[in-house]
Design a protein around this motif. Structure first.
Motif, PDB file in Angstrom:
ATOM      1  N   MET A  66       0.813  -1.214   0.000  1.00  0.00           N
ATOM      2  CA  MET A  66       0.000   0.000   0.000  1.00  0.00           C
ATOM      3  C   MET A  66       0.852   1.273   0.000  1.00  0.00           C
ATOM      4  SD  MET A  66      -3.056  -1.190   2.553  1.00  0.00           S
ATOM      5  CE  MET A  66      -3.994   0.293   2.191  1.00  0.00           C
ATOM      6  N   ASN A  67       2.159   1.114  -0.213  1.00  0.00           N
ATOM      7  CA  ASN A  67       3.084   2.251  -0.213  1.00  0.00           C
ATOM      8  C   ASN A  67       2.994   3.067   1.070  1.00  0.00           C
ATOM      9  OD1 ASN A  67       4.192   1.748  -2.825  1.00  0.00           O
ATOM     10  ND2 ASN A  67       2.290   2.534  -3.691  1.00  0.00           N
ATOM     11  N   ILE A  68       2.940   2.371   2.186  1.00  0.00           N
ATOM     12  CA  ILE A  68       2.861   3.010   3.495  1.00  0.00           C
ATOM     13  C   ILE A  68       4.237   2.946   4.150  1.00  0.00           C
ATOM     14  CG2 ILE A  68       1.885   2.795   5.812  1.00  0.00           C
ATOM     15  CD1 ILE A  68      -0.651   1.643   4.465  1.00  0.00           C
ATOM     16  N   ASP A  69       4.694   4.069   4.642  1.00  0.00           N
ATOM     17  CA  ASP A  69       5.972   4.138   5.337  1.00  0.00           C
ATOM     18  C   ASP A  69       5.754   3.752   6.799  1.00  0.00           C
ATOM     19  OD1 ASP A  69       8.055   5.511   7.079  1.00  0.00           O
ATOM     20  OD2 ASP A  69       8.899   5.850   5.077  1.00  0.00           O
ATOM     21  N   ILE A  70       6.315   2.628   7.196  1.00  0.00           N
ATOM     22  CA  ILE A  70       6.112   2.100   8.547  1.00  0.00           C
ATOM     23  C   ILE A  70       6.574   3.093   9.613  1.00  0.00           C
ATOM     24  CG2 ILE A  70       6.814   0.285  10.154  1.00  0.00           C
ATOM     25  CD1 ILE A  70       6.782  -1.639   7.736  1.00  0.00           C
ATOM     26  N   ASP A  71       7.727   3.696   9.421  1.00  0.00           N
ATOM     27  CA  ASP A  71       8.223   4.676  10.397  1.00  0.00           C
ATOM     28  C   ASP A  71       7.248   5.828  10.562  1.00  0.00           C
ATOM     29  OD1 ASP A  71      10.545   3.232  10.908  1.00  0.00           O
ATOM     30  OD2 ASP A  71      11.770   4.401   9.518  1.00  0.00           O
ATOM     31  N   ASP A  72       6.722   6.322   9.437  1.00  0.00           N
ATOM     32  CA  ASP A  72       5.798   7.460   9.488  1.00  0.00           C
ATOM     33  C   ASP A  72       4.511   7.121  10.227  1.00  0.00           C
ATOM     34  OD1 ASP A  72       7.558   9.061   8.090  1.00  0.00           O
ATOM     35  OD2 ASP A  72       6.494   8.879   6.177  1.00  0.00           O
ATOM     36  N   ILE A  73       3.920   5.951   9.932  1.00  0.00           N
ATOM     37  CA  ILE A  73       2.637   5.648  10.566  1.00  0.00           C
ATOM     38  C   ILE A  73       2.797   5.334  12.053  1.00  0.00           C
ATOM     39  CG2 ILE A  73       1.516   4.960   8.428  1.00  0.00           C
ATOM     40  CD1 ILE A  73       1.781   2.018   9.357  1.00  0.00           C
ATOM     41  N   ILE A  74       3.914   4.717  12.421  1.00  0.00           N
ATOM     42  CA  ILE A  74       4.141   4.448  13.846  1.00  0.00           C
ATOM     43  C   ILE A  74       4.409   5.754  14.590  1.00  0.00           C
ATOM     44  CG2 ILE A  74       5.703   3.369  15.514  1.00  0.00           C
ATOM     45  CD1 ILE A  74       5.869   0.981  13.575  1.00  0.00           C
ATOM     46  N   ARG A  75       5.213   6.612  13.990  1.00  0.00           N
ATOM     47  CA  ARG A  75       5.503   7.918  14.606  1.00  0.00           C
ATOM     48  C   ARG A  75       4.202   8.701  14.795  1.00  0.00           C
ATOM     49  NH1 ARG A  75       8.870   9.237  11.091  1.00  0.00           N
ATOM     50  NH2 ARG A  75      10.668   8.333  12.115  1.00  0.00           N
ATOM     51  N   SER A  76       3.362   8.725  13.766  1.00  0.00           N
ATOM     52  CA  SER A  76       2.093   9.449  13.834  1.00  0.00           C
ATOM     53  C   SER A  76       1.179   8.865  14.908  1.00  0.00           C
ATOM     54  CB  SER A  76       1.403   9.391  12.468  1.00  0.00           C
ATOM     55  OG  SER A  76       0.137   9.970  12.522  1.00  0.00           O
ATOM     56  N   LYS A  77       1.093   7.545  14.976  1.00  0.00           N
ATOM     57  CA  LYS A  77       0.238   6.895  15.969  1.00  0.00           C
ATOM     58  C   LYS A  77       0.746   7.151  17.384  1.00  0.00           C
ATOM     59  CE  LYS A  77      -3.157   4.317  17.324  1.00  0.00           C
ATOM     60  NZ  LYS A  77      -4.520   4.789  17.290  1.00  0.00           N
ATOM     61  N   LEU A  78       2.063   7.115  17.567  1.00  0.00           N
ATOM     62  CA  LEU A  78       2.624   7.410  18.883  1.00  0.00           C
ATOM     63  C   LEU A  78       2.296   8.837  19.313  1.00  0.00           C
ATOM     64  CD1 LEU A  78       6.084   5.616  18.754  1.00  0.00           C
ATOM     65  CD2 LEU A  78       4.153   5.070  20.257  1.00  0.00           C
ATOM     66  N   GLU A  79       2.365   9.774  18.377  1.00  0.00           N
ATOM     67  CA  GLU A  79       2.027  11.158  18.701  1.00  0.00           C
ATOM     68  C   GLU A  79       0.572  11.275  19.138  1.00  0.00           C
ATOM     69  OE1 GLU A  79       3.166  13.346  15.194  1.00  0.00           O
ATOM     70  OE2 GLU A  79       5.311  13.066  15.620  1.00  0.00           O
ATOM     71  N   LYS A  80      -0.329  10.590  18.437  1.00  0.00           N
ATOM     72  CA  LYS A  80      -1.742  10.597  18.823  1.00  0.00           C
ATOM     73  C   LYS A  80      -1.928   9.968  20.197  1.00  0.00           C
ATOM     74  CE  LYS A  80      -3.587  10.494  14.152  1.00  0.00           C
ATOM     75  NZ  LYS A  80      -4.300   9.704  13.135  1.00  0.00           N
ATOM     76  N   ASN A  81      -1.250   8.860  20.431  1.00  0.00           N
ATOM     77  CA  ASN A  81      -1.372   8.183  21.730  1.00  0.00           C
ATOM     78  C   ASN A  81      -0.807   9.026  22.861  1.00  0.00           C
ATOM     79  OD1 ASN A  81      -2.682   6.014  20.608  1.00  0.00           O
ATOM     80  ND2 ASN A  81      -0.878   4.687  20.580  1.00  0.00           N
ATOM     81  N   GLU A  82       0.256   9.763  22.574  1.00  0.00           N
ATOM     82  CA  GLU A  82       0.820  10.649  23.593  1.00  0.00           C
ATOM     83  C   GLU A  82      -0.181  11.719  23.998  1.00  0.00           C
ATOM     84  OE1 GLU A  82       5.499  10.095  22.299  1.00  0.00           O
ATOM     85  OE2 GLU A  82       4.404  11.874  21.624  1.00  0.00           O
ATOM     86  N   GLU A  83      -0.998  12.167  23.049  1.00  0.00           N
ATOM     87  CA  GLU A  83      -2.037  13.152  23.356  1.00  0.00           C
ATOM     88  C   GLU A  83      -3.167  12.521  24.159  1.00  0.00           C
ATOM     89  OE1 GLU A  83      -2.390  16.527  22.907  1.00  0.00           O
ATOM     90  OE2 GLU A  83      -0.241  16.337  22.506  1.00  0.00           O
ATOM     91  N   LYS A  84      -3.568  11.319  23.785  1.00  0.00           N
ATOM     92  CA  LYS A  84      -4.664  10.636  24.479  1.00  0.00           C
ATOM     93  C   LYS A  84      -4.262  10.178  25.879  1.00  0.00           C
ATOM     94  CE  LYS A  84      -6.686   8.520  20.352  1.00  0.00           C
ATOM     95  NZ  LYS A  84      -6.922   7.223  19.691  1.00  0.00           N
ATOM     96  N   TYR A  85      -3.036   9.731  26.006  1.00  0.00           N
ATOM     97  CA  TYR A  85      -2.564   9.134  27.252  1.00  0.00           C
ATOM     98  C   TYR A  85      -1.453   9.990  27.868  1.00  0.00           C
ATOM     99  CZ  TYR A  85      -5.205   5.014  25.843  1.00  0.00           C
ATOM    100  OH  TYR A  85      -6.212   4.152  25.478  1.00  0.00           O
ATOM    101  N   LYS A  86      -1.857  11.108  28.423  1.00  0.00           N
ATOM    102  CA  LYS A  86      -0.905  11.987  29.094  1.00  0.00           C
ATOM    103  C   LYS A  86      -0.328  11.253  30.301  1.00  0.00           C
ATOM    104  CE  LYS A  86      -1.576  15.775  26.656  1.00  0.00           C
ATOM    105  NZ  LYS A  86      -0.530  16.305  25.821  1.00  0.00           N
ATOM    106  N   ILE A  87       0.977  11.346  30.467  1.00  0.00           N
ATOM    107  CA  ILE A  87       1.665  10.626  31.545  1.00  0.00           C
ATOM    108  C   ILE A  87       1.028  10.910  32.899  1.00  0.00           C
ATOM    109  CG2 ILE A  87       3.841  10.382  32.796  1.00  0.00           C
ATOM    110  CD1 ILE A  87       5.245  10.928  30.087  1.00  0.00           C
ATOM    111  N   GLU A  88       0.739  12.175  33.155  1.00  0.00           N
ATOM    112  CA  GLU A  88       0.212  12.534  34.473  1.00  0.00           C
ATOM    113  C   GLU A  88      -1.176  11.936  34.737  1.00  0.00           C
ATOM    114  OE1 GLU A  88      -0.487  15.861  31.509  1.00  0.00           O
ATOM    115  OE2 GLU A  88       1.273  14.745  32.177  1.00  0.00           O
ATOM    116  N   LYS A  89      -1.904  11.559  33.696  1.00  0.00           N
ATOM    117  CA  LYS A  89      -3.230  10.974  33.882  1.00  0.00           C
ATOM    118  C   LYS A  89      -3.222   9.451  33.848  1.00  0.00           C
ATOM    119  CE  LYS A  89      -6.081  14.697  32.084  1.00  0.00           C
ATOM    120  NZ  LYS A  89      -7.106  15.053  31.107  1.00  0.00           N
ATOM    121  N   CYS A  90      -2.295   8.866  33.137  1.00  0.00           N
ATOM    122  CA  CYS A  90      -2.392   7.420  32.915  1.00  0.00           C
ATOM    123  C   CYS A  90      -1.238   6.609  33.496  1.00  0.00           C
ATOM    124  CB  CYS A  90      -2.535   7.125  31.431  1.00  0.00           C
ATOM    125  SG  CYS A  90      -1.050   7.441  30.489  1.00  0.00           S
ATOM    126  N   TYR A  91      -0.277   7.234  34.097  1.00  0.00           N
ATOM    127  CA  TYR A  91       0.875   6.511  34.631  1.00  0.00           C
ATOM    128  C   TYR A  91       0.421   5.427  35.609  1.00  0.00           C
ATOM    129  CZ  TYR A  91       5.464   5.603  36.620  1.00  0.00           C
ATOM    130  OH  TYR A  91       6.622   4.991  37.024  1.00  0.00           O
TER     131      TYR A  91
END
Length: 111
Positions: A76-101
């Motif tokens: 599908m011409n998907i860059d694995i590094d890009d999609i993982i980086r993007s997903k991690l950024e979204k997860n970092e927003e959803k799961y703030k350390i101070e709320k989910c640790y």
């Protein structure tokens, strides 16, 4: 110079002329089937130590899942590094350390 693992997976496929069989639908099905085989290793295991004796089988099935993921991304011409980086950024927003640790709740359940 040694190939990276993604290049090696793709070379394995290309050396056998299998790209022609690798459409997104069939690769997605293959991921699901291999994930089910991975999960089978955990069936009826009451505690984590019981799966330790299945470590080799678990590694084999996990490798199959990851290989098919690489092949699907390539098809599908998907860059694995890009999609993982993007997903991690979204997860970092959803799961703030101070709320989910140390908390296993889903982000929608966090205060």
């Amino acid at each position: 110079m040694e190939m990276n693992i993604i290049e090696r997976v793709l070379k394995f496929r290309d050396d056998r002329n299998w790209r022609q069989f690798h459409n997104p639908k069939d690769l997605a099905i293959s991921i699901s089937l291999e994930a089910a085989e991975l999960l089978e290793n955990f069936q009826w295991s009451g505690i984590d130590t019981e799966v330790a004796e299945k470590a080799n089988e678990i590694q084999e099935e996990l490798a199959d899942v990851l290989i098919y993921c690489i092949l699907l991304a390539d098809s599908m011409n998907i860059d694995i590094d890009d999609i993982i980086r993007s997903k991690l950024e979204k997860n970092e927003e959803k799961y703030k350390i101070e709320k989910c640790y140390g908390n296993k709740k889903k982000y929608t359940e966090l205060e």
